[in-house]
Scaffold this motif. Sequence first.
Motif, PDB file in Angstrom:
ATOM      1  N   GLU A 508      38.754  50.592  55.636  1.00  0.00           N
ATOM      2  CA  GLU A 508      37.957  50.091  54.515  1.00  0.00           C
ATOM      3  C   GLU A 508      37.969  51.097  53.368  1.00  0.00           C
ATOM      4  N   VAL A 509      38.087  50.618  52.151  1.00  0.00           N
ATOM      5  CA  VAL A 509      37.974  51.452  50.958  1.00  0.00           C
ATOM      6  C   VAL A 509      36.881  50.883  50.067  1.00  0.00           C
ATOM      7  N   LEU A 510      36.314  51.730  49.233  1.00  0.00           N
ATOM      8  CA  LEU A 510      35.310  51.320  48.251  1.00  0.00           C
ATOM      9  C   LEU A 510      35.817  51.722  46.877  1.00  0.00           C
ATOM     10  N   THR A 511      36.015  50.771  46.016  1.00  0.00           N
ATOM     11  CA  THR A 511      36.525  51.057  44.676  1.00  0.00           C
ATOM     12  C   THR A 511      35.497  50.664  43.633  1.00  0.00           C
ATOM     13  N   THR A 512      35.752  51.038  42.407  1.00  0.00           N
ATOM     14  CA  THR A 512      34.815  50.772  41.323  1.00  0.00           C
ATOM     15  C   THR A 512      34.736  49.281  40.996  1.00  0.00           C
ATOM     16  N   SER A 513      33.594  48.866  40.505  1.00  0.00           N
ATOM     17  CA  SER A 513      33.410  47.471  40.091  1.00  0.00           C
ATOM     18  C   SER A 513      33.830  47.241  38.649  1.00  0.00           C
ATOM     19  N   PHE A 514      34.405  48.267  38.005  1.00  0.00           N
ATOM     20  CA  PHE A 514      34.818  48.156  36.613  1.00  0.00           C
ATOM     21  C   PHE A 514      36.338  48.115  36.526  1.00  0.00           C
ATOM     22  N   MET A 515      36.841  47.627  35.428  1.00  0.00           N
ATOM     23  CA  MET A 515      38.285  47.560  35.241  1.00  0.00           C
ATOM     24  C   MET A 515      38.615  47.673  33.765  1.00  0.00           C
ATOM     25  N   SER A 516      39.872  47.973  33.504  1.00  0.00           N
ATOM     26  CA  SER A 516      40.353  48.050  32.125  1.00  0.00           C
ATOM     27  C   SER A 516      40.913  46.695  31.706  1.00  0.00           C
ATOM     28  N   GLU A 517      41.065  46.526  30.415  1.00  0.00           N
ATOM     29  CA  GLU A 517      41.632  45.272  29.917  1.00  0.00           C
ATOM     30  C   GLU A 517      43.098  45.148  30.310  1.00  0.00           C
ATOM     31  N   GLY A 518      43.810  46.290  30.332  1.00  0.00           N
ATOM     32  CA  GLY A 518      45.235  46.244  30.643  1.00  0.00           C
ATOM     33  C   GLY A 518      45.518  45.884  32.084  1.00  0.00           C
ATOM     34  N   SER A 519      44.671  46.335  33.025  1.00  0.00           N
ATOM     35  CA  SER A 519      44.956  46.105  34.443  1.00  0.00           C
ATOM     36  C   SER A 519      44.910  44.631  34.791  1.00  0.00           C
ATOM     37  N   ILE A 520      43.967  43.888  34.231  1.00  0.00           N
ATOM     38  CA  ILE A 520      43.876  42.469  34.582  1.00  0.00           C
ATOM     39  C   ILE A 520      44.993  41.665  33.920  1.00  0.00           C
ATOM     40  N   SER A 521      45.446  42.110  32.749  1.00  0.00           N
ATOM     41  CA  SER A 521      46.539  41.392  32.080  1.00  0.00           C
ATOM     42  C   SER A 521      47.846  41.542  32.858  1.00  0.00           C
TER      43      SER A 521
END
Length: 794
Positions: A508-521
Amino acid sequence: MTVSLNWLKRYVDFDMDATELALRLTDSLTEAEVADAPWKGVEGVVAARVVTADPHPEADKLSVCVVDWGGGSSTVVCGAPNVHAGMTSVLAPPGSVIAGGHRIEEQTIRGRRSHGMLVSAQELGLEESSEGIIELDGIEPGGDVRSLLGLDDEIIDLDVQPNRPDCLGMIGIAREVAALTGSEFRFPRIDLNEAGATAAEMASVEIEDPHGCPRYIARVISDVTIGPSPAWLATALRSVGVRSISNIVDITNFVMLEFGHPIHAFDYDRVADHRIVVRRAMAGEVMVTLDDVERTLAPEHLLICDGSNPVALAGVMGGADSEVSDATRNILLECAWFDPLVVRRGAWKLGVRTEASHRFEHGVDPHAMEMIAARACSLMAELAGGTVAPGLVDAGTDGGATPSITLDVRSVTSMLGEDVGRDETVAALTSFGFGVADGGDGKLTVDVPSHRADVTVQADLIEEVLRSRGYEGVQPEVPFHSIDAPPDSDQATRNHVLDAMVRLGFYEVLTTSFMSEGSISQIGGSEVWGEPIELLNPVNKEMPLMRTAMMPSLLDVVRSNRNVGERDLRIFELGKVFRKDGDGLGERWVLAGAMTGAAVRHSWDETPRPVDFFDGKGVLWALAEALDIDTPEEACYDGQLLDAGAGAGFSVRGEGLGFFGMLSKKVLAAWELSDPVFVFEIDLEGLCGCIPTAVEFEELPRYPKARRDVALVVDERSAAGDVLAAVKALGEPLLVDVQVFDIYVGKQLPPGKKSLGFGLTYMSRERTLTDREVDDAHSRIVSHLTKESDAALR
């Protein structure tokens, strides 16, 4: 805040030493500790009059002095430039000890015997540096200089909290000591003899920015004589680390440290038009401050100006053009109330912090300004021979009446957890300077003194009662509260999924709940994943959006592990994704994971094989089995995230729950990954809804099973899962299992076709089936598939 016990005793009598007082203040106010005074350990020094001071015959810069120390006379060799006959100084005779623990002995200096030494303030630990020996007034030879110079003083360092600016002055601390000891607090004596033209006739004040400066008082003192301060004043300042400069400047510093309210003295004759204007600076405006630094100002800065130019940076530092000098004869005294935020911003922008700005930033008492100005005028008249002009120039407002708070006496006992009577409550509040009156019905009406701006509600008054008792007197007690919270069945189900993934070999990993605009594109954009929610105040400016998908953050984990040499990964995360839902905000739980590296653990006798589509699919099917979910099905997938030939949708009972497959080359390149990566993302809430709530048990089969195989030729775009679903939908009672055992595409088939091989298992729980019964059931299924779908027997 540095606190001198000798200075403190000007306002309250107490018998405690520094250690005991520090403990009492820590127990009721804030952290306090005894400081090691630089003069600690000095002993044996006495006052001595220099009878003669003749040049040393063997040294140009030395003098041979005969000094009278009250019990006789001694010869001392001295190198101080200010030594002269008739002056009174401090003698450290043989056997005495000066700062740093140095013991004085007789010694021969250039052929002359020196019986001790005349000492400077530095050598007594009173100053960091000195240019000559100490000069004393008003003391006879042999007199005890310890009390005169403060060598018997003790020092406490007090960690004053931001809500208690009144304790940034000796008077505020004296009030606290008086309350804690039951002693009487006394204000300093103010003898104000006014004469001549009124202050209003001699000066004027105009406030252009009432927000930055709500109140400004000006007073005028004429015919002052600038000179050194008397010993008591210089000693008081030295005790808290402030160097004595001149009587007028020392008085302003003394009053600031006494009341905790900064004041400033201008050279009246250098203030153009004898006029004070309080305004904001203009962009690019320049002034030179007392430290001889030219400063470029901005509209954030509040200025004190005369009829022509700025003369001070309000609340921070005076200006060089109007500072008090040896030639000053008349004083314009400022006592002002500046907005804390304005002072803080102005000082921060210039990178300047002063004792004055520190106090103004925390807030001052506008109701005490007349008394503070009068105290300074009284001292200037006494110590500099000045004449105080009658009255004052008072512009602005004092902020209005101080508040009154209703205190329910029963709440004191309730909040403190101990029985506190009405009399004790009244006595505690009165000792701290609060006005208390009966409010009826078990309540008190409490008037808050103007210097206690931190007290605004009933709980603050109860804290005062607690402070009177002392924090250490509170008996610790663990509170008990019964909380009836319904069980979180969803959490238990999520934990079931988590355990199943761990048993399948995933971490299991825990990552941030935030993201950049570029990553989702890079994985399809908002058209695929939904419109993201933008944060108003993001923790990380590079990640201003709430995540709409987990995949970008999981791929970041894969990449960071690859960069440090970890190539074989099995990771997953249970978490939420967020997106706009109409006019509102939506969030849902998601299970996402990634596999990369070797399909199985490396072995010496086997060549490692990279993870492929079927390895990942096997994991998801094994997860479904571990969760007692009916066999999931593959569905079509047309997103950009997965490779076109190795991606599928994930569905259970005909409901699409997510996707799985191999990452496309485009996405791999975006994350700088070279090896194949299998990924999946499944709607966790939908998946958990498919987990049976009750476990059903079946009797072990008593009769044998029979298997029949069939190969069907179908369109190559057809999914095996669709055929399996059609077989199950027929509801043949004797069919207990169906599996795909072969997929063939080759020259023996027409173009655009493929062959699917199915193994069908039949059984009855009541009897042994005959071959005829098995063949009939099998024929019904095959006939249904060939008639209802575009399939043919191979």
